[in-house]
Motif scaffolding. Structure first.
Motif, PDB file in Angstrom:
ATOM      1  N   ALA A  77      35.525  36.010  27.090  1.00 22.07           N
ATOM      2  CA  ALA A  77      35.306  35.352  28.313  1.00 22.07           C
ATOM      3  C   ALA A  77      37.394  34.591  28.988  1.00 22.07           C
ATOM      4  O   ALA A  77      37.386  34.791  29.494  1.00 22.07           O
ATOM      5  CB  ALA A  77      35.237  34.139  28.969  1.00 22.07           C
ATOM      6  N   GLN A  78      37.711  34.622  27.615  1.00 23.89           N
ATOM      7  CA  GLN A  78      39.006  34.081  28.238  1.00 23.89           C
ATOM      8  C   GLN A  78      39.633  35.047  28.212  1.00 23.89           C
ATOM      9  O   GLN A  78      40.641  35.023  28.803  1.00 23.89           O
ATOM     10  CB  GLN A  78      39.386  33.213  26.302  1.00 23.89           C
ATOM     11  CG  GLN A  78      38.505  32.147  26.804  1.00 23.89           C
ATOM     12  CD  GLN A  78      37.552  32.066  26.219  1.00 23.89           C
ATOM     13  OE1 GLN A  78      36.613  32.840  26.486  1.00 23.89           O
ATOM     14  NE2 GLN A  78      36.702  30.657  25.321  1.00 23.89           N
ATOM     15  N   THR A  79      39.972  36.420  27.196  1.00 27.74           N
ATOM     16  CA  THR A  79      40.612  37.803  27.376  1.00 27.74           C
ATOM     17  C   THR A  79      40.526  37.883  28.931  1.00 27.74           C
ATOM     18  O   THR A  79      41.323  38.308  29.265  1.00 27.74           O
ATOM     19  CB  THR A  79      39.892  38.622  26.644  1.00 27.74           C
ATOM     20  OG1 THR A  79      39.696  38.155  24.988  1.00 27.74           O
ATOM     21  CG2 THR A  79      40.436  39.504  26.313  1.00 27.74           C
ATOM     22  N   VAL A  80      39.825  37.835  29.599  1.00 26.70           N
ATOM     23  CA  VAL A  80      39.209  38.535  30.436  1.00 26.70           C
ATOM     24  C   VAL A  80      40.061  38.248  31.738  1.00 26.70           C
ATOM     25  O   VAL A  80      40.975  38.409  32.957  1.00 26.70           O
ATOM     26  CB  VAL A  80      37.917  38.590  31.053  1.00 26.70           C
ATOM     27  CG1 VAL A  80      37.664  39.030  32.829  1.00 26.70           C
ATOM     28  CG2 VAL A  80      36.670  39.014  30.069  1.00 26.70           C
TER      29      VAL A  80
ATOM     30  N   ILE B 182      35.512  43.056  41.773  1.00 30.54           N
ATOM     31  CA  ILE B 182      35.213  44.269  41.179  1.00 30.54           C
ATOM     32  C   ILE B 182      36.344  44.459  39.551  1.00 30.54           C
ATOM     33  O   ILE B 182      35.467  44.553  39.177  1.00 30.54           O
ATOM     34  CB  ILE B 182      35.198  45.465  42.282  1.00 30.54           C
ATOM     35  CG1 ILE B 182      34.138  45.984  43.393  1.00 30.54           C
ATOM     36  CG2 ILE B 182      34.890  46.836  40.989  1.00 30.54           C
ATOM     37  CD1 ILE B 182      34.227  46.882  43.871  1.00 30.54           C
ATOM     38  N   LEU B 183      37.699  44.334  40.421  1.00 27.05           N
ATOM     39  CA  LEU B 183      38.046  44.467  39.118  1.00 27.05           C
ATOM     40  C   LEU B 183      37.642  43.208  37.505  1.00 27.05           C
ATOM     41  O   LEU B 183      37.879  43.740  36.459  1.00 27.05           O
ATOM     42  CB  LEU B 183      39.654  43.965  39.300  1.00 27.05           C
ATOM     43  CG  LEU B 183      40.762  43.356  38.679  1.00 27.05           C
ATOM     44  CD1 LEU B 183      41.455  44.649  38.116  1.00 27.05           C
ATOM     45  CD2 LEU B 183      42.012  42.425  39.058  1.00 27.05           C
ATOM     46  N   PHE B 184      37.267  41.929  37.690  1.00 27.38           N
ATOM     47  CA  PHE B 184      36.631  40.981  36.750  1.00 27.38           C
ATOM     48  C   PHE B 184      35.468  41.889  35.906  1.00 27.38           C
ATOM     49  O   PHE B 184      35.346  41.690  34.802  1.00 27.38           O
ATOM     50  CB  PHE B 184      36.350  39.706  37.435  1.00 27.38           C
ATOM     51  CG  PHE B 184      36.165  38.537  36.514  1.00 27.38           C
ATOM     52  CD1 PHE B 184      37.483  37.591  36.104  1.00 27.38           C
ATOM     53  CD2 PHE B 184      35.319  38.608  35.318  1.00 27.38           C
ATOM     54  CE1 PHE B 184      37.159  36.932  35.783  1.00 27.38           C
ATOM     55  CE2 PHE B 184      34.905  37.169  34.872  1.00 27.38           C
ATOM     56  CZ  PHE B 184      36.229  36.682  35.016  1.00 27.38           C
ATOM     57  N   LYS B 185      34.872  42.420  36.580  1.00 22.66           N
ATOM     58  CA  LYS B 185      33.611  42.910  36.209  1.00 22.66           C
ATOM     59  C   LYS B 185      33.734  44.383  35.473  1.00 22.66           C
ATOM     60  O   LYS B 185      33.703  43.848  34.304  1.00 22.66           O
ATOM     61  CB  LYS B 185      32.545  43.605  37.406  1.00 22.66           C
ATOM     62  CG  LYS B 185      31.656  42.249  37.465  1.00 22.66           C
ATOM     63  CD  LYS B 185      30.927  42.589  39.105  1.00 22.66           C
ATOM     64  CE  LYS B 185      29.920  41.000  39.131  1.00 22.66           C
ATOM     65  NZ  LYS B 185      29.000  42.139  40.598  1.00 22.66           N
ATOM     66  N   ASN B 186      34.780  44.709  35.621  1.00 22.19           N
ATOM     67  CA  ASN B 186      35.342  46.309  35.232  1.00 22.19           C
ATOM     68  C   ASN B 186      36.084  45.577  33.938  1.00 22.19           C
ATOM     69  O   ASN B 186      36.005  46.279  32.885  1.00 22.19           O
ATOM     70  CB  ASN B 186      36.074  47.404  35.490  1.00 22.19           C
ATOM     71  CG  ASN B 186      34.940  47.869  36.611  1.00 22.19           C
ATOM     72  OD1 ASN B 186      35.132  49.359  36.336  1.00 22.19           O
ATOM     73  ND2 ASN B 186      34.684  47.558  37.825  1.00 22.19           N
ATOM     74  N   VAL B 187      36.638  44.944  33.284  1.00 23.81           N
ATOM     75  CA  VAL B 187      37.618  44.368  32.567  1.00 23.81           C
ATOM     76  C   VAL B 187      36.521  43.760  31.876  1.00 23.81           C
ATOM     77  O   VAL B 187      36.831  44.023  30.724  1.00 23.81           O
ATOM     78  CB  VAL B 187      38.639  43.401  33.370  1.00 23.81           C
ATOM     79  CG1 VAL B 187      39.457  42.876  31.813  1.00 23.81           C
ATOM     80  CG2 VAL B 187      39.711  43.845  33.962  1.00 23.81           C
ATOM     81  N   GLU B 188      35.308  42.781  31.784  1.00 25.33           N
ATOM     82  CA  GLU B 188      34.518  42.708  30.866  1.00 25.33           C
ATOM     83  C   GLU B 188      33.644  43.431  30.200  1.00 25.33           C
ATOM     84  O   GLU B 188      34.076  44.040  29.050  1.00 25.33           O
ATOM     85  CB  GLU B 188      33.576  42.112  31.522  1.00 25.33           C
ATOM     86  CG  GLU B 188      33.714  40.663  32.562  1.00 25.33           C
ATOM     87  CD  GLU B 188      32.483  39.852  32.822  1.00 25.33           C
ATOM     88  OE1 GLU B 188      32.121  38.609  32.763  1.00 25.33           O
ATOM     89  OE2 GLU B 188      31.603  40.590  33.754  1.00 25.33           O
ATOM     90  N   LYS B 189      33.897  44.804  31.329  1.00 25.48           N
ATOM     91  CA  LYS B 189      33.062  45.912  30.515  1.00 25.48           C
ATOM     92  C   LYS B 189      33.898  46.465  29.280  1.00 25.48           C
ATOM     93  O   LYS B 189      33.390  47.073  28.992  1.00 25.48           O
ATOM     94  CB  LYS B 189      32.637  46.966  31.811  1.00 25.48           C
ATOM     95  CG  LYS B 189      31.519  48.225  31.034  1.00 25.48           C
ATOM     96  CD  LYS B 189      31.344  48.878  32.746  1.00 25.48           C
ATOM     97  CE  LYS B 189      30.288  48.763  33.228  1.00 25.48           C
ATOM     98  NZ  LYS B 189      29.564  49.294  34.306  1.00 25.48           N
TER      99      LYS B 189
END
Length: 678
Positions: free
Chosen positions: A496-499, A475-482
């Protein structure tokens, strides 16, 4: 069998869900989903890269470079995103190919100089130029991907040349993607036509046949050129080692004494699901051919011919071929052959991760643990752990409409756990952003090594508590993407690298506090806590600014992010962030939670083992008893173990205790490993 129309609807829903949950444009989600399907059959490597660029006469959405075969694949899509299947016309296809062709031509001639250095397109154009300038492109594939159905009026796409390089044209439409699904889950096979003399090795086993044969160097090169990574798809180790380098000893043999190659080299170990013979008794067809051991041999011969221009016509490679008769047992058989055959060189533990208990534990938790209801909903849901890509869809294939609706409500598409995606979220928190940036396969292998070492130290590590925390990290990973996608400062590129670097930096911040992150707060709300959002927003901006300005000599940002030095520089960023106490828990509290989770798991595991043992057919215990009696001196089975097994075999132990059940379960696993039962 799921129809094309049903598959199209599910595929489209996957894209819409993926886009919404991760903050992607729908076209980006389509590109990624389609590329993942192509990776699964070896059409692309797992290091493919999304990179959008569009202007008059040019359109491209990503590329892939197969280092071993020196094949450059450049991709563009035509995403209809309509409820019904649209027709991809000849005009659509012609325009897309023309735009791709123009981009590749200009890239070879230095187009990167006209692009913004912080864009993915710059990195793509720069790499294409470098590959061409170094003479490392033997073939180019121009690929058009679509959720539409290709027109039947276009029956042939002939190869052509571009700057003296052979160019293949490919269209990947919804029918092609559907066939990939069918080939993975409905037993479709691929066939290799050969003409090989062979010697069948007598065996009493009803499960497999064994043959000894040989391939010429040219045979091996031809098979690999045609089928590529598909030959190694069940072996992670093979993929990681197959990088085109020439072993010095193998090179010397090929160059100076090729006729002795058969004598000096151990050859390859391969498996298949079936073989066919011609009227001379030679193998004429191999179905589902997999090279399990012999990656270095194969890659060295290939590189000797392609890179060093050596003659391999006199090279003969011995081959041990095992034919597994029951397809459902093939994956496990391949894994065991791989493990037992790979004894000459050091083998990474991740090579055999496919059969690791981790998968079983994660699957069990995903089926048992309900996620909290959020947003006023009264329906609770599961997070579906997908061990094999497409498993989510496959489980619905034979459900009634009502059953399918119930399944989807309880297992929403947004709650799908892909093991490769999981490795990225876990490795990011483990502060390995440079590894994640190297690509999916490297990330997965690194994660596998971590898990196996962890389980060797603590076989009760994968608890319900761990499962919930792992979901929270997804959830954390996907929300950082968003959050990055929606940020005012973000203008595209290197998301992707920034995430992964953002999450790794957050993990480091938590580590410095001497406490643990409160992942339960994410699990309970199924979203990020409000106090975490400003922290993430600050980190993402600073991380992006840092990674997109690499030091001198590292003009390629994507390559810079793969280096440990990049992570070391990010670690030194002083952003003056203080984490709110609500985001953290004390170490003692974390230890208490883990301790209680282990107790619960131990109790649950004991009960499950008892149920398993009691339900096992008596003839299995009888077969084990006969074997261990015969080979007791070499099987290292104690007198106590034999006593318990004998009682179980004769039926006098109707209700074994938890301890007795564990003994019997250990003997059962030993019997499997020794090939007594399967």
């Amino acid at each position: 069998m799921i129809s094309l129309e049903e598959f199209h609807q599910d595929f489209l829903q996957s894209i819409l869900t993926d886009a919404e949950s991760r903050g992607l444009m729908r076209s980006q989600a389509f590109f990624e989903n389609t590329c993942e399907a192509l990776v699964s059959i070896g059409e692309l490597t797992s290091d493919y890269t999304a990179a959008d660029y569009s202007k008059t006469g040019i359109e491209v959405h990503g590329y892939d470079y197969d280092e071993t075969r020196e094949i450059l694949t450049v991709l563009v899509h035509h995403f209809f995103q309509e409820d019904r299947i649209e027709t991809l016309t000849k005009t659509h296809i012609t325009i897309k190919f023309n735009r791709l062709r123009t981009f590749v031509q200009r890239s070879i001639r230095g187009f990167y100089r006209d692009l913004e250095e912080t864009s993915d397109a710059y990195s793509m154009a720069y790499n294409i130029h470098q590959y061409a300038y170094s003479g490392k492109i033997s073939r180019i594939k121009l690929v058009v991907m679509s959720d539409g159905k290709m027109t039947r009026t276009l029956t042939d796409l002939p190869s052509e040349e571009l700057d003296s390089i052979l160019v293949d044209l490919r269209v990947i439409d919804i029918e092609y993607i559907h066939k990939i699904y069918l080939s993975e889950y409905n037993g479709s096979s691929f066939e290799i036509n050969v003409k090989l003399p062979c010697l069948e090795i007598p065996t009493s086993s009803q499960e497999y046949q064994s043959f000894l044969s040989f391939l010429t160097g040219e045979d091996l090169i031809g098979i690999y050129e045609q089928y590529g990574q598909k030959l190694f798809e069940q072996n992670v180790r093979t993929f990681l080692q197959f990088k085109g380098g020439v072993n010095k000893g193998i090179r010397n043999t090929i160059e100076f004494t090729p006729e002795l190659f058969f004598a000096y080299n151990n050859g390859i170990t391969a498996t298949a699901s079936e073989v066919e013979f011609d009227n001379e008794g030679k193998i004429s067809k191999i179905i589902d051919f997999q090279i399990v051991n012999g990656a270095q041999t194969t890659s060295s011969i290939y590189a000797a011919k392609k890179n060093s221009k050596l003659d391999v016509s006199k090279v003969s490679v011995q081959m041990k071929l095992s034919v597994v008769k029951e397809k459902e047992k093939q994956y496990d058989f391949v894994s065991k052959v791989s493990e037992y055959a790979n004894t000459q060189n050091k083998v990474n533990k991740s090579d055999f991760f496919s059969n690791n208990p981790y998968h079983k534990e994660m699957k069990s938790n995903s089926q048992r643990v309900w996620a909290p209801s959020v947003g006023g909903s009264q329906r609770r849901t599961h997070w579906f752990y997908e061990r094999v890509r497409g498993e989510y869809l496959n489980e619905q294939a034979y459900l009634t409409k009502a059953e399918k609706t119930k399944f989807q409500l309880e297992n929403p598409k947004a709650h799908l756990i892909d093991k490769t995606f999981l490795s990225k979220s876990e490795n990011s928190w483990l502060r390995k952003p440079d590894v994640v940036s190297k690509g999916a396969q490297y990330s997965f292998a690194s994660f596998a090594d971590h898990i196996i070492e962890w389980l060797e130290k603590d076989n009760l590590a994968i608890t319900e508590s761990y499962f919930k925390d792992a979901v929270a990290r997804i959830i954390l990973f996907k929300n950082v993407e968003k959050l990055i996608s929606n940020a005012s400062w973000y203008d595209g590129g290197f998301r992707a690298q920034t995430v992964t670097y953002t999450i790794a930096y957050l993990s480091q911040l938590v580590e410095k506090t001497g406490r643990y992150f409160n992942f339960n707060s994410i699990w309970e709300e199924q979203q990020l806590p409000k106090d975490l959002l400003p922290v993430i927003n600050t980190i993402t901006k600073e991380v992006y600014d840092s990674i997109t300005v690499p030091p001198g000599g590292s003009a390629n940002i994507a390559q810079w992010c793969k280096k440990r030095e990049c992570w070391e520089r990010i670690q030194k960023l002083d952003l003056g962030i203080e984490l709110d106490n609500s985001l953290l828990i004390e170490k003692e509290e974390s230890k208490y939670i883990k301790r209680e989770a282990r107790k619960e798991k131990k109790l649950t595991s004991g009960i499950e083992v008892q149920i398993f043992v009691v339900n096992m057919q008596r003839q299995v215990w009888t077969k084990m008893l006969e074997h261990f009696r015969k080979y007791q001196s070499v099987s290292n089975v104690s007198r106590l173990q034999m006593d318990i097994l004998e009682k179980m075999a004769v039926g006098s132990l109707r209700a074994p205790s938890e301890k007795q059940s564990k003994v019997l379960n250990l003997l059962y696993e030993k019997a499997i490993n020794e090939g007594i039962i399967s």
